[in-house]
Structure formats: C-alpha cells, structure tokens
Motif scaffolding. Structure first.
Motif, PDB file in Angstrom:
ATOM      1  N   GLU A  77     -10.111 -41.671  14.505  1.00  0.00           N
ATOM      2  CA  GLU A  77     -10.255 -40.389  15.518  1.00  0.00           C
ATOM      3  C   GLU A  77     -10.570 -39.235  15.021  1.00  0.00           C
ATOM      4  N   GLY A  98      -0.683 -50.357  27.579  1.00  0.00           N
ATOM      5  CA  GLY A  98      -0.166 -49.852  26.897  1.00  0.00           C
ATOM      6  C   GLY A  98       0.731 -49.024  26.161  1.00  0.00           C
ATOM      7  N   VAL A  99       1.345 -49.469  25.022  1.00  0.00           N
ATOM      8  CA  VAL A  99       3.112 -48.331  24.864  1.00  0.00           C
ATOM      9  C   VAL A  99       2.430 -48.347  22.706  1.00  0.00           C
ATOM     10  N   GLY A 100       2.783 -46.541  22.760  1.00  0.00           N
ATOM     11  CA  GLY A 100       2.066 -46.354  21.221  1.00  0.00           C
ATOM     12  C   GLY A 100       3.568 -46.567  20.508  1.00  0.00           C
ATOM     13  N   GLU A 138       1.033 -39.039  25.728  1.00  0.00           N
ATOM     14  CA  GLU A 138       1.112 -39.910  26.260  1.00  0.00           C
ATOM     15  C   GLU A 138       1.938 -40.980  25.589  1.00  0.00           C
ATOM     16  N   ILE A 139       2.685 -41.693  25.847  1.00  0.00           N
ATOM     17  CA  ILE A 139       3.556 -42.350  25.257  1.00  0.00           C
ATOM     18  C   ILE A 139       2.667 -43.606  26.056  1.00  0.00           C
ATOM     19  N   GLY A 140       2.541 -44.306  27.510  1.00  0.00           N
ATOM     20  CA  GLY A 140       2.492 -45.425  28.051  1.00  0.00           C
ATOM     21  C   GLY A 140       1.059 -45.342  28.787  1.00  0.00           C
ATOM     22  N   HIS A 141       0.641 -46.024  28.764  1.00  0.00           N
ATOM     23  CA  HIS A 141      -0.722 -46.035  29.993  1.00  0.00           C
ATOM     24  C   HIS A 141      -0.651 -47.463  30.885  1.00  0.00           C
ATOM     25  N   ARG A 169      -8.201 -46.817  14.907  1.00  0.00           N
ATOM     26  CA  ARG A 169      -9.246 -45.872  15.997  1.00  0.00           C
ATOM     27  C   ARG A 169      -9.120 -44.800  14.912  1.00  0.00           C
ATOM     28  N   ILE A 193       2.555 -39.067  12.362  1.00  0.00           N
ATOM     29  CA  ILE A 193       1.949 -41.166  13.118  1.00  0.00           C
ATOM     30  C   ILE A 193       2.408 -40.402  14.420  1.00  0.00           C
TER      31      ILE A 193
HETATM   32  P1  ATP Z   1      -5.145 -40.426  24.155  1.00  0.00           P
HETATM   33  O1  ATP Z   1      -4.764 -40.176  24.704  1.00  0.00           O
HETATM   34  O2  ATP Z   1      -3.584 -39.815  23.069  1.00  0.00           O
HETATM   35  O3  ATP Z   1      -5.639 -40.442  22.549  1.00  0.00           O
HETATM   36  P2  ATP Z   1      -5.704 -43.609  24.857  1.00  0.00           P
HETATM   37  O4  ATP Z   1      -5.356 -42.807  25.750  1.00  0.00           O
HETATM   38  O5  ATP Z   1      -6.474 -43.318  23.644  1.00  0.00           O
HETATM   39  O6  ATP Z   1      -4.277 -41.905  23.799  1.00  0.00           O
HETATM   40  P3  ATP Z   1      -4.442 -46.152  25.155  1.00  0.00           P
HETATM   41  O7  ATP Z   1      -5.797 -46.270  24.338  1.00  0.00           O
HETATM   42  O8  ATP Z   1      -4.477 -46.058  26.313  1.00  0.00           O
HETATM   43  O9  ATP Z   1      -4.715 -44.361  25.197  1.00  0.00           O
HETATM   44  O10 ATP Z   1      -3.628 -46.993  24.338  1.00  0.00           O
HETATM   45  C1  ATP Z   1      -2.649 -47.367  24.955  1.00  0.00           C
HETATM   46  C2  ATP Z   1      -0.989 -46.088  23.941  1.00  0.00           C
HETATM   47  O11 ATP Z   1      -1.656 -46.220  22.452  1.00  0.00           O
HETATM   48  C3  ATP Z   1      -1.084 -44.881  24.476  1.00  0.00           C
HETATM   49  O12 ATP Z   1      -0.396 -44.386  25.249  1.00  0.00           O
HETATM   50  C4  ATP Z   1      -0.356 -44.045  22.940  1.00  0.00           C
HETATM   51  O13 ATP Z   1       1.435 -43.995  23.282  1.00  0.00           O
HETATM   52  C5  ATP Z   1      -0.628 -45.244  22.113  1.00  0.00           C
HETATM   53  N1  ATP Z   1      -2.265 -43.979  21.339  1.00  0.00           N
HETATM   54  C6  ATP Z   1      -3.273 -44.146  21.141  1.00  0.00           C
HETATM   55  N2  ATP Z   1      -3.810 -43.786  19.968  1.00  0.00           N
HETATM   56  C7  ATP Z   1      -2.970 -43.283  19.469  1.00  0.00           C
HETATM   57  C8  ATP Z   1      -3.067 -42.965  18.337  1.00  0.00           C
HETATM   58  N3  ATP Z   1      -4.371 -42.697  17.339  1.00  0.00           N
HETATM   59  N4  ATP Z   1      -1.999 -43.044  17.364  1.00  0.00           N
HETATM   60  C9  ATP Z   1      -1.168 -43.088  17.169  1.00  0.00           C
HETATM   61  N5  ATP Z   1      -1.035 -44.048  18.869  1.00  0.00           N
HETATM   62  C10 ATP Z   1      -1.990 -44.240  19.733  1.00  0.00           C
END
Ligand code: ATP
Ligand code: MG
Length: 583
Positions: free
Chosen positions: A144, A456-458, A421-424, A142, A151
């Motif tokens: 970002e 998802g889990v990061g 956020e560590i998981g969703h 992504r 990381i």
């Molecule tokens: P965030 O709000 O932190 O950007 P997200 O809502 O984009 O997260 P999801 O798309 O639900 O996250 O992705 C599932 C998991 O992947 C997240 O809970 C997070 O732990 C991890 N994650 C998401 N984006 C990143 C990133 N850029 N780097 C590392 N881990 C990530």
C-alpha cells in the motif's frame, strides 16, 4: 479457557505509541494486542490473536451457513496466473514481487481470483457441477502506498475472500444476494455500525457492486447518502446527474482581455467588472492537464479534464475513473514539451487540433456555454459553447461531490460522511472466466462460459474497526462475541483475595465461560483496574477489599454499571450476565 495474567504473555503500556493517529491503533498497541514490526506489518500477541480468531470464526460460521466451502491457497504464487489476466502489470507498485533461486518471477497474492478460477477449471467440467462458492481466510500482501493506523491498512493483512461460480446471470445474482445476506449477519454479529453503499464496478462493465462501510471520521473512504430515499454511494461511484442538453440560440464566442487573473475568483471579478458579464465561478470551465500512465508501459498520455470552475478535482475520483491508468499532474517540463498549451489559459477550442483527448464533467452537456481559456496568455473566451466550439471526447467523474448536491435518485440534498471499507461484494462477470477459458459442458454438449462474483471481508481490519467504534477514554470495550474473554476476574488485596478470585475463575471456566484472571501478586489494585479498563473484557468481577464482608464487585464494562454483590452469588451472577447477552 482460563488465562492467568501472572503468566500471560502481556505487557500493557501506559504511554501512547508515538506513531498512532487513531484511537484503535493507540489502544490495540497499549493494551498489548498487537506490536509493530515494520510499516503496515504487525504481530499479534495472545489476546490479539484470540480476538482475530473470534472474528475469523464468525466469518467462517456465516460463510459455511450460506453453503460456501472453505479452501486455502498459498500466498506465494508464480507470475503466470497473473500474467494471463494482465494483473501482473495492472497491479503496478502495489504488488509484492520476488524471484526464486532460478530467477523465476513470483508474487505475494494481493487477492486470488486467478487461483480460484484455475482450481475450479481443474476439478469441474459439467453444468451439473455448478453452482459452487469457495472461500478462504488467508493472509494477503499489498504494498500500500500509505499503510496506516496499525492493522487498519496493513501491507500484510488477513482477508476472507470468496468467489461464486454460476452458469448464468440469474445464478450470479442469487450468489450475490446470498453473500449480501451473509455479510449483514457477519457485521451484525461483530457488533459493527455500518452502511451498505454502491461501489465502482470498475472497467468490467455495469454489473453490481456494493461496499460495507463503517462510518468513522477517520475513515479514508468518502461516501454520500440521502436521508430521503436511502441512496448511498462511495464518492468514487457517485454518478453526477446531467442536466438536459440546451438547444436554443447562443451568442458568438468572444475573446476577452483578462490580465492578472490567475484564479477563478479573480477571473470572475474581472470579467464581471470589465466586460459586463454577470457570471459566477460555476459558469467558468477550468481545464486540468494530466498525464496518464498505464502500468507496464513507459509512455504517458496527455489528457485534459474540463470541470465547472466552482468545483475542485477530486483526485481519488479521477484515479478511480481512469483505473488502471494512473494520472499525475502535468509539470512545468511537460508544458515545455507542449507549446500549444498555454498554462493558465487553456481552453478546449483547440484540443481536437492538438490531438489531445478531452473529457468533461457530466454537467458540460451539449449547448451549455462557458467562460474558459482562450489559449493565449492573458486572454479568456466567453460564450464558448459545448458541441459548437468544442466537442468533448467523453465525460468523466472527476469533480468533487459536495454536501447538498442533489441526490441522483430523488433530487434531495446529499449528506457526505467518511468511512472505512470492511467488506466488498462484486458481480465480476466473465473477465476471469474468459482469461482462464472456464467453461462447463452444457446439457446440449455446448460449452457455457461461467460467470463469477468476488466477495471480501477485511478480517484483521475488522479488529481495528471494532476497536475504533467500541472504546472510551479508558480503553477498549469489546462486544462479547469478539472479546478475548467473557469475564475478567480481578483479585486485589493482601488477604486471600487472589485465592478466592482463582477459585471463582475456575468455577466459571468449568461452567463453560472464557475467563481472564488477574492473579498477579506484584501489581497494585490501581494498576489492575486500569488494565482491566484498557483490555475491555465486557464483564468484570472484582474480588477486593469487600472480601472480609463476603462481598465482590460486578462491573459491566459496556454499560458502566457497578454493583456490590454477595460473594456466594458471584459465579451465578456472572453466568447470568453473560447468558443474558448471548440469548
Ligand atoms: P481499500 O479501498 O480500503 O484499499 P480495497 O478496495 O482495496 O480496500 P478489496 O480489494 O475489495 O479492498 O478487499 C476486500 C477487503 O479487504 C476490504 O473490504 C477491506 O476490508 C480489506 N482490505 C483491503 N485492503 C486492506 C489493507 N491494506 N489492510 C487491511 N485490510 C484491507
Ligand atoms: Mg485497496
């Protein structure tokens, strides 16, 4: 496993990296676990790779235990899959796009709903095949906007993503609960401190979604929680309780001269002093103009947001409420193109005539009265009544949430904290199944549209979060299950300490422990102790000066205890310490 530091590919750093904003980033770089390649792009060195694999193993074990099956998709994907669901455009700038030699469009997968859906459609056809849950542990991409903290927020990162496929809503709920339970087990085993909060379920309808957040002051997610009833929600998902509508009489609208009142405070002071009103900022209605672009289109919609004047707009809440639309601030040249909008004096009374959409904070219910702009320079209007003098086109959750705001469940004052956020976990419903026409043939021969969940889990982020939660001023302090080794055996001194340390390390390895051995002849005891604190292996055994008296030192990196023990008992004491914790 026995890693010898005399040959281990590891260089620790005495200095903090210049770009490190948070402790986890600082320590993971200094301890030689990761190295930066580009913004948000990192390499893993041997010890870091072991920790990353340990996290992945725990995630994998718990996913397998709940009955999910592991697959693996490519990261390099053709455009078609994401075109069908609209995400090729919706993802906007976050998507890494590229072309092959034939100029065909490709992307690097940010998440894989499309591919999983397509795979299930290819293999399964009957209702008897379902339910099924598939997962992968894979690298995601992504771009970002703000890669951050090493990381923690990467542009390339490792995620476990899983997807459940069910025949009906009850099945989806079951799959969701199973994931919730598995995530609790995963994050407990990772030794994390975390909170489960309600999350936005986005534009896909009101189905359930929760996030696992690791509370830390450096976190980018704001969440609210209630000590009284346990309610907890991501700030974006917080729903403002609306007061009841007012149906009594209201005074007629009145236009007031209000020169030199550029801010809400000056306005309140001026109308109270000069027009005999007794209002506070909460009685004013401020109107923010934004332009909203939808990814893939080059025209922007002008939108006005009305919120009580005592609150700021929370741009993250606004963005979440408008997603996938992207709001931007209205600039001077935008105002120049809208002569009807008098900057600083906008009121909602004329917006219907101007054909501009107007969304209000949920507190602006029918019958409430406000002091707001009169759409003329230097003038405001009082007794402007919602439903009488203007009719909003809907409500929007864009105002900031504040500590002390009432809990939407029990009314008690809310607490605000920050987290990562560590998981969703997310009940997706049928959006992707609809796009792919994913059906199962039912017992009556009729098709049943499949309903999905995504979870998802990061995995790489978890490494940073654990480091963030588990360190002291000296270095990292890994929980045993993720630590790169069970024990760090350190030999220091000029006699045969290194030989003895090596012998004990080999004995511990033979007993099944994962051992890191400091057998470097070039490093001083001071350097070795500092490295051992920095690296953060939970149990440390030092064979040093005490050797001639037949003594070694056992250190507990977690609790901090230090004890002189007879050398002859060293191996059995280390084993006991490790086993006591894994029991
Ligand atoms: P965030 O709000 O932190 O950007 P997200 O809502 O984009 O997260 P999801 O798309 O639900 O996250 O992705 C599932 C998991 O992947 C997240 O809970 C997070 O732990 C991890 N994650 C998401 N984006 C990143 C990133 N850029 N780097 C590392 N881990 C990530
Ligand atoms: Mg994100």
């Amino acid at each position: 496993m026995l890693l010898r530091m005399s040959t281990l590919f590891l260089r620790t750093l005495r200095e903090d990296p210049a770009d490190a904003e948070v402790p986890s980033h600082r320590l993971l770089v200094r301890a030689g676990y990761v190295r930066r390649v580009a913004p948000g792009i990192y390499s893993w060195l041997p010890l870091g790779k072991i920790v990353l694999e340990n996290v992945a193993r725990i995630v994998r074990e718990e996913m397998d235990r709940m009955g999910a099956q592991e697959v693996l998709f490519p990261a390099l994907l053709p455009r078609e899959y994401y075109e069908k669901t609209g995400r090729w455009t919706e993802y906007g700038d976050t998507l890494f796009r590229l072309k092959d030699r034939k100029k065909a469009d490709y992307l690097l997968g940010p998440t894989h709903e499309e591919l999983f859906t397509d795979m299930v459609k290819g293999e399964y056809s009957s209702y008897k095949d379902y339910p099924v849950t598939l997962y992968q542990i894979q690298t995601k991409y992504r771009d970002e906007a703000r890669p951050r903290a090493g990381i923690l927020r990467g542009r390339e990162f490792v995620m476990k993503d899983s997807y459940s496929f069910d025949l009906d809503d009850d099945g989806l709920k079951r799959s969701y609960e199973q994931h919730r339970d598995a995530y609790i087990k995963i994050f407990d085993r990772l030794g994390m401190n975390y909170k489960i909060v309600f999350a936005m379920s986005g534009a896909m309808g009101g189905s359930a979604s929760e996030e696992f957040l690791a509370p830390t002051p450096t976190g980018e997610d704001t969440f609210v929680h209630c000590r009284d009833c346990g309610y907890a929600a991501n700030a974006e998902a917080f729903v403002t309780p609306a007061p009841p509508a007012y149906t009594g009489e209201r005074a007629a609208q009145q236009v007031l001269d209000t020169p030199d009142t550029p801010t809400i405070e000056t306005l309140v002071d001026f109308v109270n002093a000069n027009h005999g009103l007794g209002i506070t900022a909460a009685d004013t209605l401020k109107n923010l103009v934004v332009k909203v672009t939808t990814p893939g289109s080059d025209t922007a919609e002008t939108l006005i947001i009305g919120i009580p004047g005592d609150r700021e707009v929370d741009f993250k809440r606004l963005e979440a409420a408008l997603a996938p639309g992207e709001p931007a601030i209205f600039e001077a040249d935008d105002f120049a193109r809208h002569p009807g909008l008098v900057r600083g004096y906008i009121g909602p009374q004329i917006l219907a005539d101007l054909g501009i959409r107007y969304l209000v904070d949920p507190r602006v219910v029918s019958g409430t009265e406000w002091v707001t702009g009169a759409n003329e320079p230097g003038k405001h209007a009082a007794h402007v009544v919602a439903g009488r003098d203007f009719t909003p086109d809907g409500t929007i959750e864009a105002a900031e949430v504040r500590a002390g705001d009432p809990c939407p469940v029990c009314g008690q004052p809310l607490i605000i904290d920050r987290g990562i956020e560590i998981g969703h976990i997310f009940q997706l419903g049928r959006k992707y199944a609809d796009a792919a026409e994913l059906d199962a043939l039912g017992p009556d021969g009729k098709p049943i549209r499949i309903t999905m969940g995504s979870y998802g889990v990061g995995v790489s982020r978890a490494v940073a979060v654990i480091a963030e939660q588990r360190h002291d001023e000296l270095g990292l302090v890994w929980p045993r299950e993720v630590a790169p080794a069970d024990v760090h055996v350190v030999g220091t001194g000029k006699e045969n300490q290194i030989e003895v340390a090596t012998r004990i390390a080999e004995e511990l390895e033979a007993a099944g422990l994962r051992v890191l051995l400091d057998d470097r002849s070039s490093a001083s005891p001071g350097v070795k102790f500092k490295d051992s604190e920095l690296l953060g292996i939970p149990t440390v055994l030092i064979v040093g000066r005490g050797l001639s008296q037949g003594l070694a030192e056992l250190r507990d990196r977690v609790g901090g205890a230090r004890e002189e023990i007879p050398l002859a008992e060293a191996a059995s004491r280390v084993l006991a310490a490790v086993q006591a914790e894994s029991a």
